[in-house]
Enzyme design. Structure first.
Site, PDB file in Angstrom:
ATOM      1  N   LYS A  13      17.399  32.941  72.803  1.00  0.00           N
ATOM      2  CA  LYS A  13      16.765  32.331  73.989  1.00  0.00           C
ATOM      3  C   LYS A  13      15.925  33.371  74.745  1.00  0.00           C
ATOM      4  CE  LYS A  13      20.834  31.052  75.678  1.00  0.00           C
ATOM      5  NZ  LYS A  13      21.737  31.538  74.623  1.00  0.00           N
ATOM      6  N   ARG A  86      24.141  24.508  81.596  1.00  0.00           N
ATOM      7  CA  ARG A  86      25.111  24.926  80.593  1.00  0.00           C
ATOM      8  C   ARG A  86      26.267  23.954  80.458  1.00  0.00           C
ATOM      9  NH1 ARG A  86      24.188  30.661  79.722  1.00  0.00           N
ATOM     10  NH2 ARG A  86      25.620  31.313  78.110  1.00  0.00           N
ATOM     11  N   ARG A 125      23.024  44.002  69.251  1.00  0.00           N
ATOM     12  CA  ARG A 125      22.004  43.909  70.310  1.00  0.00           C
ATOM     13  C   ARG A 125      22.091  45.093  71.273  1.00  0.00           C
ATOM     14  NH1 ARG A 125      21.777  38.717  74.023  1.00  0.00           N
ATOM     15  NH2 ARG A 125      23.966  39.240  74.296  1.00  0.00           N
ATOM     16  N   ARG A 157      25.741  45.060  76.249  1.00  0.00           N
ATOM     17  CA  ARG A 157      26.326  44.184  77.266  1.00  0.00           C
ATOM     18  C   ARG A 157      27.846  44.155  77.167  1.00  0.00           C
ATOM     19  NH1 ARG A 157      22.886  38.628  77.370  1.00  0.00           N
ATOM     20  NH2 ARG A 157      24.996  37.790  77.401  1.00  0.00           N
ATOM     21  N   ARG A 168      32.757  33.113  73.982  1.00  0.00           N
ATOM     22  CA  ARG A 168      31.461  32.529  74.359  1.00  0.00           C
ATOM     23  C   ARG A 168      31.079  31.402  73.397  1.00  0.00           C
ATOM     24  NH1 ARG A 168      28.214  37.868  74.167  1.00  0.00           N
ATOM     25  NH2 ARG A 168      26.344  36.652  74.622  1.00  0.00           N
TER      26      ARG A 168
HETATM   27  P1  AP5 Z   1      18.772  37.123  72.499  1.00  0.00           P
HETATM   28  O1  AP5 Z   1      17.346  36.685  72.622  1.00  0.00           O
HETATM   29  O2  AP5 Z   1      19.276  38.155  73.442  1.00  0.00           O
HETATM   30  O3  AP5 Z   1      19.734  35.832  72.474  1.00  0.00           O
HETATM   31  P2  AP5 Z   1      20.201  34.865  73.651  1.00  0.00           P
HETATM   32  O4  AP5 Z   1      20.192  33.472  73.098  1.00  0.00           O
HETATM   33  O5  AP5 Z   1      19.421  35.125  74.886  1.00  0.00           O
HETATM   34  O6  AP5 Z   1      21.709  35.328  73.766  1.00  0.00           O
HETATM   35  P3  AP5 Z   1      22.609  35.621  75.047  1.00  0.00           P
HETATM   36  O7  AP5 Z   1      23.755  36.444  74.551  1.00  0.00           O
HETATM   37  O8  AP5 Z   1      21.804  36.172  76.176  1.00  0.00           O
HETATM   38  O9  AP5 Z   1      23.084  34.172  75.385  1.00  0.00           O
HETATM   39  P4  AP5 Z   1      24.283  33.772  76.262  1.00  0.00           P
HETATM   40  O10 AP5 Z   1      24.006  32.338  76.484  1.00  0.00           O
HETATM   41  O11 AP5 Z   1      25.590  34.101  75.670  1.00  0.00           O
HETATM   42  O12 AP5 Z   1      24.170  34.745  77.528  1.00  0.00           O
HETATM   43  P5  AP5 Z   1      23.673  34.562  79.017  1.00  0.00           P
HETATM   44  O13 AP5 Z   1      23.109  35.845  79.453  1.00  0.00           O
HETATM   45  O14 AP5 Z   1      22.848  33.338  79.172  1.00  0.00           O
HETATM   46  O15 AP5 Z   1      18.968  37.626  70.989  1.00  0.00           O
HETATM   47  C1  AP5 Z   1      20.196  38.171  70.560  1.00  0.00           C
HETATM   48  C2  AP5 Z   1      19.943  39.283  69.515  1.00  0.00           C
HETATM   49  O16 AP5 Z   1      19.356  38.701  68.358  1.00  0.00           O
HETATM   50  C3  AP5 Z   1      18.966  40.378  69.986  1.00  0.00           C
HETATM   51  O17 AP5 Z   1      19.368  41.616  69.478  1.00  0.00           O
HETATM   52  C4  AP5 Z   1      17.610  39.954  69.370  1.00  0.00           C
HETATM   53  O18 AP5 Z   1      16.772  41.069  69.113  1.00  0.00           O
HETATM   54  C5  AP5 Z   1      18.070  39.269  68.084  1.00  0.00           C
HETATM   55  N1  AP5 Z   1      17.209  38.144  67.693  1.00  0.00           N
HETATM   56  C6  AP5 Z   1      16.711  37.163  68.523  1.00  0.00           C
HETATM   57  N2  AP5 Z   1      15.990  36.270  67.801  1.00  0.00           N
HETATM   58  C7  AP5 Z   1      16.048  36.684  66.504  1.00  0.00           C
HETATM   59  C8  AP5 Z   1      15.511  36.154  65.282  1.00  0.00           C
HETATM   60  N3  AP5 Z   1      14.784  35.038  65.270  1.00  0.00           N
HETATM   61  N4  AP5 Z   1      15.787  36.827  64.138  1.00  0.00           N
HETATM   62  C9  AP5 Z   1      16.540  37.963  64.140  1.00  0.00           C
HETATM   63  N5  AP5 Z   1      17.073  38.519  65.260  1.00  0.00           N
HETATM   64  C10 AP5 Z   1      16.832  37.878  66.424  1.00  0.00           C
HETATM   65  O19 AP5 Z   1      25.046  34.286  79.797  1.00  0.00           O
HETATM   66  C11 AP5 Z   1      26.047  35.288  79.880  1.00  0.00           C
HETATM   67  C12 AP5 Z   1      27.241  34.788  80.669  1.00  0.00           C
HETATM   68  O20 AP5 Z   1      26.853  34.460  82.016  1.00  0.00           O
HETATM   69  C13 AP5 Z   1      27.918  33.507  80.153  1.00  0.00           C
HETATM   70  O21 AP5 Z   1      28.836  33.771  79.117  1.00  0.00           O
HETATM   71  C14 AP5 Z   1      28.592  32.995  81.425  1.00  0.00           C
HETATM   72  O22 AP5 Z   1      29.774  33.710  81.714  1.00  0.00           O
HETATM   73  C15 AP5 Z   1      27.571  33.318  82.498  1.00  0.00           C
HETATM   74  N6  AP5 Z   1      26.595  32.226  82.713  1.00  0.00           N
HETATM   75  C16 AP5 Z   1      25.261  32.272  82.423  1.00  0.00           C
HETATM   76  N7  AP5 Z   1      24.662  31.114  82.754  1.00  0.00           N
HETATM   77  C17 AP5 Z   1      25.633  30.314  83.265  1.00  0.00           C
HETATM   78  C18 AP5 Z   1      25.645  28.973  83.753  1.00  0.00           C
HETATM   79  N8  AP5 Z   1      24.533  28.227  83.779  1.00  0.00           N
HETATM   80  N9  AP5 Z   1      26.827  28.471  84.188  1.00  0.00           N
HETATM   81  C19 AP5 Z   1      27.956  29.204  84.165  1.00  0.00           C
HETATM   82  N10 AP5 Z   1      28.026  30.472  83.696  1.00  0.00           N
HETATM   83  C20 AP5 Z   1      26.863  31.022  83.250  1.00  0.00           C
HETATM   84 MG    MG Z   2      19.898  35.827  76.838  1.00  0.00          MG
END
Ligand code: AP5
Ligand code: MG
Length: 215
Positions: A13, A86, A125, A157, A168
Site C-alpha cells: 500500500k 480498517r 523491509r 518497524r 497483523r
Molecule cells: P509496503 O508498501 O510498506 O506495504 P504496506 O501494505 O504499506 O504494509 P504495512 O506493513 O505498512 O501495512 P499495515 O497495514 O500492516 O501497516 P500500517 O502502517 O497501515 O511494502 C512492504 C515491503 O514490501 C517493503 O519492503 C516494499 O519495498 C516491498 N514491496 C512492496 N511492493 C512490492 C512488490 N510489488 N514487489 C516486491 N516487493 C514489494 O498499520 C500499522 C498498525 O497501525 C496496525 O497494525 C494497527 O495497529 C495500527 N493502525 C493503522 N491504521 C489503523 C486503523 N485504521 N484502525 C486501527 N488501527 C490502525
Molecule cells: Mg504501509
C-alpha cells in the site's frame, strides 16, 4: 478524486501510494504513519496507541478517528487513504464524512498478495528514519546503508517481527478483509494482483483510472 488503497500488511500500500500520489496530484493520508508519528512524539494519543501497534492489533476507532477525521474533512485536493478504513465501522464513518460534504469515494484499490509473500516482504523491509521512504534489504544494493533520497539511516518497524506479523495477518483477516465485499457491493472495488513488480502495479492502476475517467 478520493481513493482508498486496501490490502493485507505488506501488500504494498505505502509503496504504491508513494508512486501514485505525485502522478495523480493527490495527498497521501496514511493511518499507520500518523499513528507512528504520534508514538514518536509521545503525544497522549500516541501513548495510548503504542502497545496496540507493537502487538499488531487495531488501535481503537476513537483514537484513529481523532487523528484522521479532520485531515479527511479538510483535504480539498483529493486523497489516497492508506490503512483506513480498517473495519466496517470505519468504512461507514468514512461514507458518512464524505456524504456530509457531498463527496464520495471514487475507487477502492485492493492489492492481493499471498501470506508467504507478506511474511517474506515484512521481514526484509527497512524504512528511512527521516523521510519514511520504504525499502527492502535486497533492492538497496551493496553500497547504500542510508536513504537514497535524504541520506538518513534506516530502521526496522517494531511490528515487523514474526509474532506481530502473525497477529497483523489475523487482525487483517478478521476485521479488514470483509471490506472487500463491502466495496464490491458498492461497485467501486478494483482488485489487482499485488505479486507483480511495483512498476507493473502502478501502471495497471494508472491505466485503469484512465479508462474509468473516459466512461
Ligand atoms: P509496503 O508498501 O510498506 O506495504 P504496506 O501494505 O504499506 O504494509 P504495512 O506493513 O505498512 O501495512 P499495515 O497495514 O500492516 O501497516 P500500517 O502502517 O497501515 O511494502 C512492504 C515491503 O514490501 C517493503 O519492503 C516494499 O519495498 C516491498 N514491496 C512492496 N511492493 C512490492 C512488490 N510489488 N514487489 C516486491 N516487493 C514489494 O498499520 C500499522 C498498525 O497501525 C496496525 O497494525 C494497527 O495497529 C495500527 N493502525 C493503522 N491504521 C489503523 C486503523 N485504521 N484502525 C486501527 N488501527 C490502525
Ligand atoms: Mg504501509
Amino acid at each position: 478524486m478520493h481513493l482508498v488503497l486496501l490490502g493485507a500488511p505488506g501488500a504494498g500500500k505505502g509503496t504504491q501510494v508513494e508512486r501514485l500520489k505525485g502522478k495523480l496530484g493527490l495527498v497521501h493520508i496514511a493511518a499507520g504513519d500518523l499513528l507512528r508519528k504520534a508514538v514518536k512524539e509521545r503525544t497522549l494519543l500516541g501513548q495510548k496507541a503504542e502497545n496496540f501497534i507493537k502487538q499488531g492489533i487495531l488501535v481503537s476507532d476513537d483514537i484513529v478517528l481523532e487523528l484522521l477525521e479532520d485531515k479527511i474533512r479538510e483535504e480539498k485536493k483529493g486523497f489516497i487513504l492508506d490503512g483506513f478504513p480498517r473495519n466496517l465501522f470505519q468504512a461507514k464513518k468514512l461514507d458518512e464524512i464524505l456524504d456530509g460534504q457531498n463527496r464520495r469515494l471514487d475507487l477502492v484499490i485492493n492489492l492481493e498478495v499471498k501470506e508467504s509473500t507478506i511474511i517474506e516482504r515484512l521481514s526484509r523491509r527497512l524504512v528511512c528514519s527521516s523521510c519514511g521512504r520504504i525499502y527492502n534489504k535486497e533492492n538497496l544494493g551493496d553500497f547504500s546503508s542510508t536513504c537514497r533520497v535524504c541520506g538518513a539511516s534506516f530502521f526496522q518497524r517494531d511490528d515487523d517481527n514474526p509474532e506481530a506479523i502473525r497477529e497483523r495477518i489475523k487482525t487483517y483477516l478478521k476485521h479488514t478483509h470483509p471490506l472487500i465485499n463491502y466495496y464490491r457491493k458498492k461497485k467501486i472495488l478494483y482488485n489487482i494482483e499485488g505479486e507483480q513488480s511495483p512498476e507493473e502495479i502502478t501502471q495497471k492502476i494508472l491505466n485503469f483510472l484512465g479508462r474509468k475517467e473516459k466512461i
